[in-house]
Write a protein that holds these residues in place. Sequence first.
Motif, short mmCIF file in Angstrom:
data_model
loop_
_atom_site.label_atom_id
_atom_site.label_comp_id
_atom_site.label_asym_id
_atom_site.label_seq_id
_atom_site.Cartn_x
_atom_site.Cartn_y
_atom_site.Cartn_z
N THR A 1 -1.73 -1.21 -9.12
CA THR A 1 -2.80 -1.82 -8.34
C THR A 1 -3.18 -0.85 -7.24
N CYS A 2 -4.48 -0.53 -7.16
CA CYS A 2 -4.92 0.49 -6.20
C CYS A 2 -5.92 -0.09 -5.20
N ARG A 3 -5.76 0.30 -3.93
CA ARG A 3 -6.69 -0.05 -2.87
C ARG A 3 -7.34 1.24 -2.40
N THR A 4 -8.66 1.30 -2.45
CA THR A 4 -9.39 2.51 -2.09
C THR A 4 -10.21 2.23 -0.84
N THR B 1 -9.25 7.56 0.75
CA THR B 1 -7.81 7.36 0.61
C THR B 1 -7.58 6.19 -0.34
N ALA B 2 -6.66 6.38 -1.27
CA ALA B 2 -6.30 5.30 -2.20
C ALA B 2 -4.78 5.16 -2.20
N TYR B 3 -4.32 3.92 -2.09
CA TYR B 3 -2.90 3.60 -2.21
C TYR B 3 -2.71 2.85 -3.51
N CYS B 4 -1.81 3.33 -4.36
CA CYS B 4 -1.55 2.71 -5.66
C CYS B 4 -0.08 2.29 -5.73
N HIS B 5 0.15 1.02 -6.07
CA HIS B 5 1.51 0.49 -6.21
C HIS B 5 1.68 0.00 -7.65
N ASN B 6 2.78 0.40 -8.28
CA ASN B 6 3.06 0.03 -9.67
C ASN B 6 4.19 -1.00 -9.71
N THR C 1 4.93 3.45 -4.70
CA THR C 1 3.58 3.48 -4.13
C THR C 1 3.25 4.93 -3.82
N VAL C 2 2.04 5.36 -4.19
CA VAL C 2 1.60 6.72 -3.89
C VAL C 2 0.29 6.66 -3.10
N ARG C 3 0.02 7.73 -2.36
CA ARG C 3 -1.23 7.85 -1.61
C ARG C 3 -2.01 9.02 -2.18
N HIS D 1 -6.47 5.31 -14.69
CA HIS D 1 -5.09 5.00 -15.08
C HIS D 1 -4.85 5.53 -16.49
N GLU D 2 -3.65 6.03 -16.72
CA GLU D 2 -3.29 6.57 -18.02
C GLU D 2 -1.81 6.28 -18.27
N ARG D 3 -1.52 5.86 -19.49
CA ARG D 3 -0.11 5.65 -19.84
C ARG D 3 0.57 7.01 -19.94
N ASP D 4 1.79 7.08 -19.44
CA ASP D 4 2.52 8.35 -19.46
C ASP D 4 3.07 8.63 -20.83
#
Length: 115
Positions: A44-47, A55-60, A94-96, A112-115
Amino acid sequence: MRLSRSVASVTVAVALVLSLPYEAMPHARVRTGPPTAAEPFGATCRTSVSGSRVTAYCHNPYPETDRVGLHIECARWWDLDSDGSPVDVGPAQTVRLTGRCWMEVRSAWVSHERD
């Protein structure tokens, strides 16, 4: 004579089993109907945009790694759009992600992409 009686009873038993309908015979369970729902995936990302900076914060929250990348489209035709390097977001991480334009930002999104 006893041998012929036992052979006859085995033959009758086999004939009865073979004459049963398919549904009545025991067999491996096979799932019928629609396939099961896919496993949930995606961070889930907040931009946010502040002037020319993004800035975007993404939490998995899921157990599978998600590879996210920030994409920025700048408002001015001469300002270069940018695609950030993909970053792996592991389970419960969570990444920034950051980027910028020289002037105004037209739009920004996260892929988003599956690893």
